[in-house]
Motif scaffolding. Structure first.
Motif, PDB file in Angstrom:
ATOM      1  N   ARG A  54       0.856  -1.167   0.000  1.00 55.91           N
ATOM      2  CA  ARG A  54       0.000   0.000   0.000  1.00 55.91           C
ATOM      3  C   ARG A  54       0.895   1.220   0.000  1.00 55.91           C
ATOM      4  O   ARG A  54       1.799   1.335   0.833  1.00 55.91           O
ATOM      5  N   ARG A 116      -5.236  -0.207  -7.204  1.00 54.30           N
ATOM      6  CA  ARG A 116      -6.563  -0.338  -6.611  1.00 54.30           C
ATOM      7  C   ARG A 116      -6.697   0.434  -5.300  1.00 54.30           C
ATOM      8  O   ARG A 116      -5.738   0.950  -4.770  1.00 54.30           O
ATOM      9  N   ASN A 117      -7.953   0.455  -4.826  1.00 61.24           N
ATOM     10  CA  ASN A 117      -8.280   1.080  -3.536  1.00 61.24           C
ATOM     11  C   ASN A 117      -7.748   2.511  -3.443  1.00 61.24           C
ATOM     12  O   ASN A 117      -7.139   2.915  -2.449  1.00 61.24           O
ATOM     13  N   TYR A 132      -3.399   0.636  -3.453  1.00 63.03           N
ATOM     14  CA  TYR A 132      -2.907  -0.704  -3.138  1.00 63.03           C
ATOM     15  C   TYR A 132      -2.502  -1.394  -4.432  1.00 63.03           C
ATOM     16  O   TYR A 132      -3.157  -1.249  -5.463  1.00 63.03           O
TER      17      TYR A 132
END
Length: 396
Positions: A54, A116-117, A132
């Motif tokens: 992350r 992502r995220n 992420y």
């Protein structure tokens, strides 16, 4: 933005300079994969498997609609990089996409977005965003994040953009840094009853605005090392914010008689005015290079440190890699040695091989194996003690 829970953080790395518009912070997430657990036969109570990173990025600049790219490449070059790109279109809509950099240095949108995220926040000229990214996306062409050194690349542009595809990836500013995103949770041995730590560190070094600097710091060990100890473990102690310039470090012992005083030199290792005594400080006690992990000796052995016949002076050598020739960097990094007075059954030792720094030491790309041969001259092998023979498992 939501803070990353401390129990999920395995390692972090960050870089920031006054001349760059980006602060990068990468955190390795410890996360279990329900899909993998049955196949591996793992117990749900076991340590989680690291499956991704992350990343948190901070940018400070005057542009009102900038774009920022963070990604990975094999050699720190923008061509071929696998990027996650934050950008703002002409309607002031924030976009976040995955892009490759083609042979012409332009971004090409990836068919599958592996960034992502995504979350972001903005306050005046400060932009923060997180995302992420899996270590191995299992998608063709995407960079696989592995143990060891990762080349992190970044670029920044003023924007706004009409579209991302076709934009020159270098932007208005670009750079790269070598980081270690995946670090195993290695620490001092847990089965040792009593151990202490000592840090052999540089002292507020004003890092020269030169591409390469070797800085030497001579120190005297505390008086209690008049008794013999064993080093059990060592690890780098890099000053926060200087991870991008500390390339490697070594701790050397000054092999004089116990009563010999060595000048407490602090300066360039190759300075013509350095005291000649430090040229004897060549026996390696600990070594680390960017991308390496900490080191733990096996339970039956430790590296000797101190004793009645041991000179108490050691020297730290730090290689600063400053390709951007940045000014104003101050560093107090060093090596942290974990030691004990409860001696182990055996003394460990370090053998140095391949000390000739030439291009022939480089491993060619795409080879399955690589042999490098060296020869010990008779003057060296004559010093090998008789007990190191076939009966002890060592052959010379």
């Amino acid at each position: 933005m939501k803070e990353i829970p401390s129990h999920l953080a395995q390692s972090t790395t960050s870089t920031w300079t006054k001349t760059t518009p980006i602060i990068f912070s990468g955190v390795c997430m410890r996360q279990k994969s329900a899909k993998l657990l049955p196949d591996l036969g793992e117990n749900p109570q076991d340590e989680p498997t690291v499956v991704g990173v992350r990343c948190e990025v901070h940018s400070r600049g005057t542009a009102t609609k900038p774009w920022l790219a963070i990604g990975f490449s094999d050699r720190g070059q923008m061509t071929g990089a696998d990027l996650c790109v934050f950008w703002t279109d002409w309607r002031d809509q924030v976009q976040f996409q995955n892009a490759f950099v083609d042979e012409h240095g332009r971004m090409v949108i990836s068919g599958d977005n592996i960034c992502r995220n995504f979350r972001f926040g903005r306050q005046r000229e400060l932009i923060k965003f997180t995302f992420y990214r899996e270590l191995d996306t299992c998608s063709p062409g995407h960079y696989v994040i592995e143990r060891g050194t990762t080349h992190l690349v970044w670029s920044y542009g003023a924007g706004p953009l009409y579209q991302l595809s076709g934009v020159l990836a270098a932007g208005d500013e670009t750079g790269h840094v070598m980081v270690e995103l995946l670090k195993p949770p290695v620490g001092p041995p847990s089965n040792v009853k009593s151990y202490k730590e000592i840090k052999i560190a540089a002292k507020s070094v004003s890092v020269p605005a030169e591409e390469t600097t070797y800085w030497c710091s001579v120190q005297k060990l505390p008086p209690y090392f008049a008794d013999k100890h064993h080093i059990l473990h060592y690890q780098p102690g890099i000053q926060s914010g200087n991870e991008d310039i500390v390339h490697h470090m070594e701790v050397f012992h000054c092999e004089f008689t116990p009563d010999k005083e060595v000048p407490l030199y602090q300066g360039l290792c190759h300075d013509s005015k350095r005291p000649p005594e430090i040229d004897v400080c060549k026996r390696v006690l600990a070594a680390w290079a960017m991308g390496a992990n900490s080191f733990t000796y096996p339970a039956e052995a430790g590296l000797p440190l101190g004793g009645p016949d041991f000179n108490p002076f050691v020297m730290l050598e730090v290689h600063y890699n400053n390709p951007g020739k940045m000014e104003g960097r101050v560093d107090s990094s060093g090596m942290v040695l974990t030691y004990t007075q409860d001696l182990r059954p055996h003394d460990a030792s370090i053998m140095e091989l391949g000390l000739e720094y030439t291009e022939k030491m480089a491993i060619p790309p795409h080879v399955v194996s690589f042999n490098l041969s060296g020869y010990c001259i008779p003057e060296c092998t004559a010093l090998v003690r008789r007990e190191f023979d076939q009966s002890s498992g060592c052959k010379f």
